[in-house]
Design an enzyme around this catalytic site. Structure first.
Site, PDB file in Angstrom:
ATOM      1  N   GLY A  87       8.789   1.708   4.166  1.00 42.15           N
ATOM      2  CA  GLY A  87       9.264   3.080   4.189  1.00 42.15           C
ATOM      3  C   GLY A  87      10.645   3.320   3.604  1.00 42.15           C
ATOM      4  O   GLY A  87      11.170   4.428   3.711  1.00 42.15           O
ATOM      5  N   LYS A 147       0.815  -1.216   0.000  1.00 39.68           N
ATOM      6  CA  LYS A 147       0.000   0.000   0.000  1.00 39.68           C
ATOM      7  C   LYS A 147       0.851   1.270   0.000  1.00 39.68           C
ATOM      8  O   LYS A 147       1.873   1.349   0.666  1.00 39.68           O
ATOM      9  CB  LYS A 147      -0.905   0.038   1.234  1.00 39.68           C
ATOM     10  CG  LYS A 147      -1.923  -1.060   1.295  1.00 39.68           C
ATOM     11  CD  LYS A 147      -2.787  -0.943   2.528  1.00 39.68           C
ATOM     12  CE  LYS A 147      -1.964  -1.224   3.748  1.00 39.68           C
ATOM     13  NZ  LYS A 147      -2.712  -1.407   4.975  1.00 39.68           N
ATOM     14  N   ASN A 163       4.897  -1.667   2.254  1.00 37.94           N
ATOM     15  CA  ASN A 163       4.096  -0.447   2.211  1.00 37.94           C
ATOM     16  C   ASN A 163       4.978   0.798   2.315  1.00 37.94           C
ATOM     17  O   ASN A 163       6.043   0.764   2.928  1.00 37.94           O
ATOM     18  CB  ASN A 163       3.101  -0.417   3.374  1.00 37.94           C
ATOM     19  CG  ASN A 163       2.142  -1.583   3.356  1.00 37.94           C
ATOM     20  OD1 ASN A 163       1.936  -2.230   2.334  1.00 37.94           O
ATOM     21  ND2 ASN A 163       1.549  -1.866   4.501  1.00 37.94           N
ATOM     22  N   HIS A 164       4.515   1.880   1.699  1.00 38.47           N
ATOM     23  CA  HIS A 164       5.122   3.209   1.814  1.00 38.47           C
ATOM     24  C   HIS A 164       6.573   3.270   1.323  1.00 38.47           C
ATOM     25  O   HIS A 164       7.363   4.076   1.825  1.00 38.47           O
ATOM     26  CB  HIS A 164       5.032   3.724   3.252  1.00 38.47           C
ATOM     27  CG  HIS A 164       3.626   3.924   3.711  1.00 38.47           C
ATOM     28  ND1 HIS A 164       2.915   5.065   3.453  1.00 38.47           N
ATOM     29  CD2 HIS A 164       2.788   3.106   4.395  1.00 38.47           C
ATOM     30  CE1 HIS A 164       1.703   4.948   3.966  1.00 38.47           C
ATOM     31  NE2 HIS A 164       1.601   3.759   4.540  1.00 38.47           N
ATOM     32  N   VAL A 165       6.925   2.451   0.360  1.00 46.28           N
ATOM     33  CA  VAL A 165       8.270   2.478  -0.233  1.00 46.28           C
ATOM     34  C   VAL A 165       8.267   3.459  -1.401  1.00 46.28           C
ATOM     35  O   VAL A 165       7.292   3.543  -2.158  1.00 46.28           O
ATOM     36  CB  VAL A 165       8.692   1.066  -0.701  1.00 46.28           C
ATOM     37  CG1 VAL A 165       9.958   1.114  -1.559  1.00 46.28           C
ATOM     38  CG2 VAL A 165       8.891   0.153   0.501  1.00 46.28           C
TER      39      VAL A 165
END
Length: 172
Positions: A112, A44, A62-64
């Site tokens: 991240g 996501k 997520n959030h990469v």
């Protein structure tokens, strides 16, 4: 159904292999190309916003962010950065135009993390959560930090690595 919609409708101009999955809020854009191998997962709210070639069996948390180093011509004389030419402009002619980010097979990029354009994430690498990768990595290594540095090998022994490689050849 959402995966197929994105693979064949929204991102139809890119080359995306079988077994593709993207989480909610994923954004993908490449000036010239995006190539994604088989069995790919992107979590996501992750972003690919640079030319990118991704191998098989890759997981992106997520959030990469996989982003450009030179998206705006900050050296354009007499022009505020906000108004300067950017990589999305057809007439863009500054740095980074030919940068391609390569992500090998069997890679895991943690929550991240940020991968800067033009680097190569070698086969089998793990990028720790929150890391910022600015340089190429070594195969089957674990990287962490800002900037990301190698912290250890992925496998404890050469024998384990060779066993892993043999089983991967047989199974994939």
């Amino acid at each position: 159904m959402r995966d197929l919609y994105y693979q064949y409708i929204v991102w139809h101009k890119y080359n995306i292999g079988k077994g593709f999955h993207c989480g909610r809020g994923v954004f993908v854009w490449g000036r010239d190309k995006i190539e994604i191998g088989k069995n790919f997962y992107i979590g996501k709210y992750s972003t690919i916003e640079t030319n990118c070639v991704i191998g098989d069996n890759v997981i992106i948390a997520n959030h990469v962010g996989i982003v450009g180093k030179y998206d705006h011509n900050y050296q354009q004389v007499g022009v505020a950065v906000r108004m300067a030419e950017c990589i999305r402009d057809k007439n863009y002619s500054w740095k980074g135009i030919d940068n391609v980010t390569y992500i090998g097979d069997d890679v895991w990029i943690g929550y991240g993390a940020i991968i800067m354009s033009g680097v190569t994430i070698a086969n089998g690498c793990i990028i720790a959560a929150g890391s910022i990768v600015t340089k190429d990595t070594e195969p089957y290594s674990i990287y962490a930090g800002n900037p990301a540095k190698k912290v250890k090998d992925r496998f404890l022994t050469e024998k384990e690595l060779n066993e892993h490689l043999e089983l991967m050849r047989k199974n994939f």
